[in-house]
Design a protein around this motif. Structure first.
Motif, mmCIF file in Angstrom:
data_model
loop_
_atom_site.group_PDB
_atom_site.id
_atom_site.type_symbol
_atom_site.label_atom_id
_atom_site.label_comp_id
_atom_site.label_asym_id
_atom_site.label_seq_id
_atom_site.Cartn_x
_atom_site.Cartn_y
_atom_site.Cartn_z
ATOM 1 N N GLY A 102 0.845 -1.182 0.000
ATOM 2 C CA GLY A 102 0.000 0.000 0.000
ATOM 3 C C GLY A 102 0.880 1.230 0.000
ATOM 4 N N ARG A 103 0.583 2.160 -0.870
ATOM 5 C CA ARG A 103 1.397 3.378 -0.970
ATOM 6 C C ARG A 103 0.497 4.584 -1.178
ATOM 7 N N ARG A 104 1.001 5.740 -0.801
ATOM 8 C CA ARG A 104 0.239 6.990 -0.905
ATOM 9 C C ARG A 104 -0.067 7.304 -2.358
ATOM 10 N N ILE A 105 -1.330 7.597 -2.649
ATOM 11 C CA ILE A 105 -1.753 8.032 -3.976
ATOM 12 C C ILE A 105 -1.887 9.544 -3.929
ATOM 13 N N PRO A 106 -1.119 10.276 -4.732
ATOM 14 C CA PRO A 106 -1.119 11.745 -4.645
ATOM 15 C C PRO A 106 -2.520 12.337 -4.742
ATOM 16 N N GLY A 107 -2.813 13.246 -3.829
ATOM 17 C CA GLY A 107 -4.095 13.929 -3.839
ATOM 18 C C GLY A 107 -5.235 13.143 -3.232
ATOM 19 N N SER A 247 -7.665 3.384 -2.263
ATOM 20 C CA SER A 247 -8.247 2.498 -3.257
ATOM 21 C C SER A 247 -7.424 1.225 -3.349
ATOM 22 N N ILE A 248 -8.113 0.094 -3.440
ATOM 23 C CA ILE A 248 -7.406 -1.168 -3.630
ATOM 24 C C ILE A 248 -6.802 -1.244 -5.031
ATOM 25 N N ALA A 249 -7.257 -0.339 -5.914
ATOM 26 C CA ALA A 249 -6.749 -0.319 -7.290
ATOM 27 C C ALA A 249 -5.413 0.408 -7.406
ATOM 28 N N GLY A 250 -4.814 0.762 -6.283
ATOM 29 C CA GLY A 250 -3.549 1.488 -6.334
ATOM 30 C C GLY A 250 -2.333 0.629 -6.083
ATOM 31 N N ILE A 310 6.679 4.433 -15.983
ATOM 32 C CA ILE A 310 5.272 4.052 -15.888
ATOM 33 C C ILE A 310 4.731 4.344 -14.491
ATOM 34 N N ARG A 311 5.504 3.978 -13.475
ATOM 35 C CA ARG A 311 5.046 4.235 -12.098
ATOM 36 C C ARG A 311 4.835 5.732 -11.871
ATOM 37 N N GLU A 312 5.806 6.526 -12.265
ATOM 38 C CA GLU A 312 5.689 7.978 -12.072
ATOM 39 C C GLU A 312 4.531 8.537 -12.883
ATOM 40 N N ALA A 313 4.352 8.035 -14.100
ATOM 41 C CA ALA A 313 3.271 8.531 -14.950
ATOM 42 C C ALA A 313 1.906 8.269 -14.308
ATOM 43 N N CYS A 314 1.738 7.093 -13.712
ATOM 44 C CA CYS A 314 0.472 6.777 -13.044
ATOM 45 C C CYS A 314 0.192 7.748 -11.900
ATOM 46 N N LEU A 315 1.174 7.919 -11.031
ATOM 47 C CA LEU A 315 0.960 8.748 -9.844
ATOM 48 C C LEU A 315 0.840 10.222 -10.202
ATOM 49 N N GLU A 316 1.603 10.681 -11.183
ATOM 50 C CA GLU A 316 1.511 12.084 -11.594
ATOM 51 C C GLU A 316 0.176 12.372 -12.272
ATOM 52 N N ALA A 317 -0.329 11.412 -13.040
ATOM 53 C CA ALA A 317 -1.632 11.606 -13.677
ATOM 54 C C ALA A 317 -2.715 11.810 -12.615
ATOM 55 N N VAL A 318 -2.683 10.968 -11.572
ATOM 56 C CA VAL A 318 -3.653 11.116 -10.484
ATOM 57 C C VAL A 318 -3.467 12.456 -9.777
ATOM 58 N N ALA A 319 -2.214 12.828 -9.533
ATOM 59 C CA ALA A 319 -1.930 14.095 -8.852
ATOM 60 C C ALA A 319 -2.454 15.281 -9.641
#
Length: 354
Positions: A102-107, A247-250, A310-319
């Motif tokens: 489990g990790r922090r999802i930006p925003g 979210s469990i989807a993170g 890819i990892r950064e792109a996912c988290l930045e998109a959410v942010a």
């Protein structure tokens, strides 16, 4: 491990749809790699038609390639049906450890003030799963029995992987089994945790009973945590930990088999969630966990740059507000994937120029 082959295990319902989204991100025009994706149909219909032979074929392919990416699959309720493919895959691949972080999802505000990552490292086989069960007696005198077993080699794999993961991530090894109540059975894992602590003296180590582990999770706002666990304890614990972050989807889920020196030999990645039948065909499900699973496979293949992108792109998109409905956004499944692809391509282009 270095491999350009990722075995794809197809699944059911929304799980299959999200797998296809993840594969879009792994195409050569996105990640700059020529990858091969042999595919095996592990849908419920295929498993029934082949009486699970397809699952054994898929497991052999993953074992040979060393890398796999799996969609969520349906487990039928009837005991006379084909059952879950996961148990077969774990046993045939030789998987010893399942890891979910489990990790922090930006925003996205986590629950209970939890901010630092929490990884659950659990047994992949044994314990309550696959145990022999039976009942004796009738009426109020009826008694149910179950035989459970765990192996020292599996306990050692869980403990050693947990301490190596903590060492790499600057985390604290926390938690453990209920060894006071079950010193012979659950104490086996505690013994291996203590032995691993001696091998890794630089890693912070705070053993706790499993009930205390649950109770103290919401107070763990400081150090990142790695929690070694029995199979069933870890299954339940990860279902609590992942939603704490919104979210469990993170989060992706990894099944790991090892060489003798505990270097990963086979990694099978998937999303931690199920097939979500109510979302099928609606283009609203969150593909992030499956996309992160694909990134994890790339990382274990030795391709850290595209994995990181890819990892950064996912988290930045959410942010930046590109979020699916589960994260209180209005982006569709394909729209989120499109944004991850765009950002991944941009990052890799910039990095190559540097």
């Amino acid at each position: 491990m270095k491999s350009n082959t990722i075995v794809v295990l197809e699944g059911d319902e929304t799980g299959q749809e999200l797998l296809e989204e993840a594969l879009r991100v792994l195409q050569p025009e996105v990640v700059g790699l020529e990858l091969h994706f042999p595919r095996f149909d592990l849908s419920l219909a295929s498993r029934r038609a082949t009486e699970n032979a397809i699952v054994y074929e898929a497991a052999a392919a993953v074992r040979g390639a060393g890398l796999g990416l799996k969609a969520a699959t349906i487990t039928p309720e009837s005991a006379s049906d084909v059952g879950s493919p996961n148990r077969i895959l774990r046993e045939e691949i030789g998987g010893r450890v399942i890891v979910r972080t489990g990790r922090r999802i930006p925003g996205v505000a986590p629950l209970g003030g939890v901010h630092a990552p929490i990884s659950v490292v659990r047994m992949a086989v044994g314990d309550a799963y696959g145990a022999e069960e039976w009942r004796e007696g009738e009426g109020d005198d009826e008694v149910a029995f179950r035989t459970e077993r765990i192996e020292r080699r599996i306990c050692r794999s869980v403990a050693e992987f947990a301490f190596r993961l903590a060492e790499e991530s600057g985390a604290k090894v926390f938690g453990g089994p209920k060894f006071t109540v079950s010193p012979v059975y659950e104490g086996l894992l505690k013994e291996e945790m203590d032995a691993a602590a001696e091998r890794h003296p630089e890693v912070k180590y705070e053993p706790q009973l499993i009930d205390a582990t649950f109770a103290l999770l919401l107070a763990s706002s400081g150090d990142p945590l790695v929690i070694p666990a029995l199979n069933r304890d870890g299954d339940i614990l990860s279902d609590l930990v992942l939603p704490l972050f919104g979210s469990i989807a993170g989060s992706e889920s990894l099944l790991v088999a090892f060489e003798e020196d505990y270097v990963p030999r086979v990694v099978l990645a998937e999303a931690a969630h199920g097939t979500a039948p109510s979302l099928q065909g609606k283009n609203v499900a969150n593909p992030m966990a499956m996309i992160l699973a694909g990134a994890a496979v790339l990382g274990y293949a030795g391709e850290e740059a595209p994995a990181r992108a890819i990892r950064e792109a996912c988290l930045e998109a959410v942010a930046d507000g590109v979020r699916t409905a589960d994260l209180s956004g209005d982006a569709g499944t394909s729209e989120f994937t499109d944004e991850v692809i765009r950002r991944t391509q941009s990052k890799l282009e910039v990095w190559s120029s540097l």
